[in-house]
Design an enzyme around this catalytic site. Sequence first.
Site, PDB file in Angstrom:
ATOM      1  N   CYS A  31       5.181  -8.447  -7.922  1.00 33.94           N
ATOM      2  CA  CYS A  31       6.306  -9.386  -7.860  1.00 33.94           C
ATOM      3  C   CYS A  31       7.625  -8.634  -7.720  1.00 33.94           C
ATOM      4  O   CYS A  31       7.746  -7.486  -8.129  1.00 33.94           O
ATOM      5  CB  CYS A  31       6.369 -10.202  -9.128  1.00 33.94           C
ATOM      6  SG  CYS A  31       4.833 -11.012  -9.536  1.00 33.94           S
TER       7      CYS A  31
ATOM      8  N   LYS B 138      -6.877  -1.321   5.457  1.00 33.41           N
ATOM      9  CA  LYS B 138      -6.860  -1.613   4.018  1.00 33.41           C
ATOM     10  C   LYS B 138      -7.913  -2.650   3.660  1.00 33.41           C
ATOM     11  O   LYS B 138      -8.539  -2.571   2.615  1.00 33.41           O
ATOM     12  CB  LYS B 138      -5.459  -2.107   3.619  1.00 33.41           C
ATOM     13  CG  LYS B 138      -5.303  -2.400   2.137  1.00 33.41           C
ATOM     14  CD  LYS B 138      -5.399  -1.124   1.301  1.00 33.41           C
ATOM     15  CE  LYS B 138      -5.405  -1.372  -0.184  1.00 33.41           C
ATOM     16  NZ  LYS B 138      -5.964  -0.228  -0.931  1.00 33.41           N
TER      17      LYS B 138
ATOM     18  N   GLU C 140     -11.195  10.541   3.084  1.00 29.50           N
ATOM     19  CA  GLU C 140     -10.309   9.534   3.661  1.00 29.50           C
ATOM     20  C   GLU C 140      -8.926  10.077   3.998  1.00 29.50           C
ATOM     21  O   GLU C 140      -8.412   9.829   5.076  1.00 29.50           O
ATOM     22  CB  GLU C 140     -10.092   8.389   2.663  1.00 29.50           C
ATOM     23  CG  GLU C 140     -11.207   7.423   2.523  1.00 29.50           C
ATOM     24  CD  GLU C 140     -10.863   6.364   1.495  1.00 29.50           C
ATOM     25  OE1 GLU C 140     -10.757   6.694   0.299  1.00 29.50           O
ATOM     26  OE2 GLU C 140     -10.676   5.208   1.883  1.00 29.50           O
TER      27      GLU C 140
ATOM     28  N   HIS D  82     -32.851  20.576  -4.684  1.00 29.13           N
ATOM     29  CA  HIS D  82     -33.784  19.845  -3.814  1.00 29.13           C
ATOM     30  C   HIS D  82     -33.270  19.791  -2.375  1.00 29.13           C
ATOM     31  O   HIS D  82     -33.777  19.016  -1.575  1.00 29.13           O
ATOM     32  CB  HIS D  82     -34.014  18.432  -4.353  1.00 29.13           C
ATOM     33  CG  HIS D  82     -34.639  18.434  -5.713  1.00 29.13           C
ATOM     34  ND1 HIS D  82     -35.959  18.775  -5.922  1.00 29.13           N
ATOM     35  CD2 HIS D  82     -34.116  18.200  -6.937  1.00 29.13           C
ATOM     36  CE1 HIS D  82     -36.218  18.728  -7.220  1.00 29.13           C
ATOM     37  NE2 HIS D  82     -35.112  18.378  -7.852  1.00 29.13           N
TER      38      HIS D  82
ATOM     39  N   ARG E 118       6.353  -4.649  -0.978  1.00 31.84           N
ATOM     40  CA  ARG E 118       5.546  -4.563  -2.198  1.00 31.84           C
ATOM     41  C   ARG E 118       4.350  -5.505  -2.172  1.00 31.84           C
ATOM     42  O   ARG E 118       3.482  -5.421  -3.026  1.00 31.84           O
ATOM     43  CB  ARG E 118       6.415  -4.926  -3.422  1.00 31.84           C
ATOM     44  CG  ARG E 118       7.522  -3.936  -3.681  1.00 31.84           C
ATOM     45  CD  ARG E 118       8.558  -4.541  -4.587  1.00 31.84           C
ATOM     46  NE  ARG E 118       8.007  -4.973  -5.854  1.00 31.84           N
ATOM     47  CZ  ARG E 118       7.871  -4.214  -6.915  1.00 31.84           C
ATOM     48  NH1 ARG E 118       8.242  -2.955  -6.863  1.00 31.84           N
ATOM     49  NH2 ARG E 118       7.365  -4.693  -8.024  1.00 31.84           N
TER      50      ARG E 118
ATOM     51  N   GLU F 252     -16.845   8.951  -5.718  1.00 32.40           N
ATOM     52  CA  GLU F 252     -15.505   8.426  -5.430  1.00 32.40           C
ATOM     53  C   GLU F 252     -14.547   9.556  -5.042  1.00 32.40           C
ATOM     54  O   GLU F 252     -13.708   9.402  -4.146  1.00 32.40           O
ATOM     55  CB  GLU F 252     -14.985   7.643  -6.650  1.00 32.40           C
ATOM     56  CG  GLU F 252     -13.536   7.197  -6.596  1.00 32.40           C
ATOM     57  CD  GLU F 252     -13.195   6.278  -5.410  1.00 32.40           C
ATOM     58  OE1 GLU F 252     -14.104   5.854  -4.682  1.00 32.40           O
ATOM     59  OE2 GLU F 252     -12.001   6.024  -5.205  1.00 32.40           O
TER      60      GLU F 252
ATOM     61  N   TRP G 241       3.380 -12.254  -6.691  1.00 36.80           N
ATOM     62  CA  TRP G 241       2.008 -11.822  -6.450  1.00 36.80           C
ATOM     63  C   TRP G 241       1.221 -12.488  -7.570  1.00 36.80           C
ATOM     64  O   TRP G 241       1.376 -12.162  -8.742  1.00 36.80           O
ATOM     65  CB  TRP G 241       1.930 -10.299  -6.526  1.00 36.80           C
ATOM     66  CG  TRP G 241       0.546  -9.733  -6.611  1.00 36.80           C
ATOM     67  CD1 TRP G 241      -0.131  -9.376  -7.749  1.00 36.80           C
ATOM     68  CD2 TRP G 241      -0.345  -9.435  -5.531  1.00 36.80           C
ATOM     69  NE1 TRP G 241      -1.363  -8.883  -7.438  1.00 36.80           N
ATOM     70  CE2 TRP G 241      -1.533  -8.905  -6.090  1.00 36.80           C
ATOM     71  CE3 TRP G 241      -0.259  -9.562  -4.145  1.00 36.80           C
ATOM     72  CZ2 TRP G 241      -2.622  -8.507  -5.315  1.00 36.80           C
ATOM     73  CZ3 TRP G 241      -1.345  -9.161  -3.377  1.00 36.80           C
ATOM     74  CH2 TRP G 241      -2.507  -8.637  -3.955  1.00 36.80           C
TER      75      TRP G 241
ATOM     76  N   ASN H 103       8.512 -10.880 -13.762  1.00 34.69           N
ATOM     77  CA  ASN H 103       7.466  -9.921 -13.383  1.00 34.69           C
ATOM     78  C   ASN H 103       6.745  -9.539 -14.656  1.00 34.69           C
ATOM     79  O   ASN H 103       7.403  -9.315 -15.678  1.00 34.69           O
ATOM     80  CB  ASN H 103       8.064  -8.644 -12.783  1.00 34.69           C
ATOM     81  CG  ASN H 103       8.630  -8.876 -11.411  1.00 34.69           C
ATOM     82  OD1 ASN H 103       8.550  -9.974 -10.873  1.00 34.69           O
ATOM     83  ND2 ASN H 103       9.221  -7.831 -10.844  1.00 34.69           N
ATOM     84  N   GLY H 104       5.426  -9.419 -14.600  1.00 35.57           N
ATOM     85  CA  GLY H 104       4.675  -9.012 -15.788  1.00 35.57           C
ATOM     86  C   GLY H 104       3.685 -10.076 -16.192  1.00 35.57           C
ATOM     87  O   GLY H 104       3.393 -11.005 -15.437  1.00 35.57           O
TER      88      GLY H 104
ATOM     89  N   LYS I 291     -12.443   9.909  -1.538  1.00 33.41           N
ATOM     90  CA  LYS I 291     -10.972  10.017  -1.490  1.00 33.41           C
ATOM     91  C   LYS I 291     -10.557  11.195  -0.631  1.00 33.41           C
ATOM     92  O   LYS I 291      -9.657  11.088   0.198  1.00 33.41           O
ATOM     93  CB  LYS I 291     -10.421  10.244  -2.894  1.00 33.41           C
ATOM     94  CG  LYS I 291      -9.905   9.212  -3.784  1.00 33.41           C
ATOM     95  CD  LYS I 291      -9.207   7.996  -3.411  1.00 33.41           C
ATOM     96  CE  LYS I 291      -9.900   7.068  -2.500  1.00 33.41           C
ATOM     97  NZ  LYS I 291     -10.427   5.837  -3.049  1.00 33.41           N
TER      98      LYS I 291
HETATM   99  C1  F6R Z   1     -11.472   3.506  -0.268  1.00 35.05           C
HETATM  100  C2  F6R Z   1     -11.286   2.095  -0.034  1.00 35.05           C
HETATM  101  C3  F6R Z   1     -12.428   1.336   0.535  1.00 35.05           C
HETATM  102  C4  F6R Z   1     -12.538  -0.024  -0.158  1.00 35.05           C
HETATM  103  C5  F6R Z   1     -13.607  -0.881   0.510  1.00 35.05           C
HETATM  104  C6  F6R Z   1     -13.786  -2.205  -0.190  1.00 35.05           C
HETATM  105  O1  F6R Z   1     -10.310   4.113  -0.754  1.00 35.05           O
HETATM  106  O2  F6R Z   1     -10.251   1.558  -0.296  1.00 35.05           O
HETATM  107  O3  F6R Z   1     -13.622   2.033   0.431  1.00 35.05           O
HETATM  108  O4  F6R Z   1     -12.847   0.188  -1.505  1.00 35.05           O
HETATM  109  O5  F6R Z   1     -13.259  -1.112   1.843  1.00 35.05           O
HETATM  110  O6  F6R Z   1     -12.602  -2.912  -0.214  1.00 35.05           O
HETATM  111  P1  F6R Z   1     -12.392  -4.123  -1.197  1.00 35.05           P
HETATM  112  O7  F6R Z   1     -12.374  -3.577  -2.590  1.00 35.05           O
HETATM  113  O8  F6R Z   1     -11.086  -4.734  -0.797  1.00 35.05           O
HETATM  114  O9  F6R Z   1     -13.553  -5.046  -1.002  1.00 35.05           O
END
Ligand code: F6R
Length: 613
Positions: free
Chosen positions: A2, A608, A493, A509, A27, A486, A78, A104-105, A490
């Site tokens: 927000c 995203k 990516e 293995h 944002r 994970e 948001w 906000n909050g 990261k």
């Molecule tokens: C990695 C990343 C992606 C998402 C995936 C699922 O940094 O962001 O691997 O985690 O595309 O996205 P959501 O959580 O939006 O379903």
Amino acid sequence: MCGIVGYIGAEEAAPVLLNGLKRLEYRGYDSAGIAVLGKTGLQVRKAKGILKNLEDKITPEINSALLTGAMGIGHTRWATHGGPSDVNSHPQTDVSGKIAVVHNGIIENYGKLKRQLEGRGAEFRSETDTEVIAHLIDCYYKGDLVQALIEALKRMEGSYALGIIHEDEPDRIIAVRKESPLIIGVGKGENLIASDVPAILEYTREVYYLDDREIAAVYRDRVEFYDAEGQGREKELAHVSWDAAAAEKGGYEHFMLKEIYEQPKALTDTLRARIKTYAVKSINLEEIGFDETWAEARRVVITACGTAWHAGVIGKYAFEHFARIPADAEIASEYRYRNPVFNPKDIFIIISQSGETADTLAAMRMARKSGARIIAISNAVGSTLAREADLVMYTWAGPEIAVASTKAFTTQLMCVYLIALQFGALRGLIKAEELARYIHELEQLGSHTKRILASREAVQRFAALQFNKTKVFFMGRLFDYAVSLESALKLKEVSYTHSEAFAAGELKHGPIALVDSATLVIAICTQTALFDKMESNIKEVKARGAATAVITFEDTAYFDDTADTIFRIPRTADCLSPILSIIPCQLYAYYCSVQRGLDPDKPRNLAKSVTVE
Ligand code: F6R
């Protein structure tokens, strides 16, 4: 997240507010609104969706001088409590329509306050926690908005940045904050309030940063400050030297870094409202409404994609650990095309930051048909997932702008832990005192992450030395293996480094054939009972020439003689460590990306939200 803006001066407020809100669009938000106080009293205008919807609504009124007034407050929302809609947008008002509030909050005890206020005759129009604030202030209002606010704040639990105006006090905007930022911009014959610097940069660079629980009465020509008891206080003006681009990122170089740094707050926000403190602390998942019938469940199936799936893998271990129930973590894109065996006594947990991932939605719809119960964990109120699932638990992380997920991941973990712990308690496997101990550990994670972030320079230096490595392997066992998955994702990516994750016991293995002197192996070592196994694995890769780094607890010297580099994290329960051990790995990925001259916020080929197959 927000955004708040407020204006008092000689100009027409509505265009200034719109302009400020535009500067906060980056944002992320799902609706917007303004309240303007002028000769015709307090006027509130709100619209769901993009800011343009609000602009289209009010521009004719501005042009024909129907919406006039030299003070007002505005907000981009948001959604957290109640989906995106005109009525849930801010400003929210009290019964008389004289008080307008932007917020906000999260007000954690809003349910209780709402019931009390309804008992006194207040009629609520929205589903928001913010409307409670307007009604509560009205309860205490006897001609002085600051005094009424002080009384109302005593009853509010949670985090807030507030901008408030009252029709009977046309010379001032009242602002206050707790754990959510708010600044006062000081101009010539005009003053502003804002949640973020970009909203005011066009008007002034002289600002007051409000402290926690500090109240500001913002007049056109001066600002008065009070503490939580109403005692006056002095403050020093600060100068903002950031340019507009830096201001959007809160002074951080990239959104990814900003979001990594937002994790202590996001974790605390996600946890706090779900903890009940009476004699002993317990978990209160109102949104799920666990009762005895849940104890009949035979299996938990978690489906998700990418980072969210990694949260699911940790969830699988957590359910086995806390609730002793069979649990699977399934990649949604695979699951949807399999012929899985369903049981109506299964519980499905679907995790998705965006709530719009096509594969995840398809897996959820399949599970639905089986008659199983569906719990969604999502960061997006009103998303398709949130609308279609039976029950939704929100990660209150705020919008993630960087493509690579960071704060969404750790808050997903927080949700998964809470459900698994509650489930263990429901099945009689975790007694009240033990549950209280785990809750205590969860409550510490916010400050623990802050401490890890404070030592980010060690990771930055390490990345400066290692960023050119062409092979980076992460390894670990149990929860640490899931964190390795994970961490490798990261790094892939955002730095385009070839990185893989291995269950450390699997090394011999096959994967160990890849290890040579060009390899960096990062071992995540937080499963105390398996330290000696991990030590052997580290020695094995070292013997083949790999550079090694270990992430482990700060209170152990176990790996001091084995690893080349050690990153230490505060001690927590082994099973909760992923929320901490992932932080150095997120920072490492970020700094490798920067070292390679890349833009970590927008990695190549990635979107995203993956709304198509
Ligand atoms: C990695 C990343 C992606 C998402 C995936 C699922 O940094 O962001 O691997 O985690 O595309 O996205 P959501 O959580 O939006 O379903």
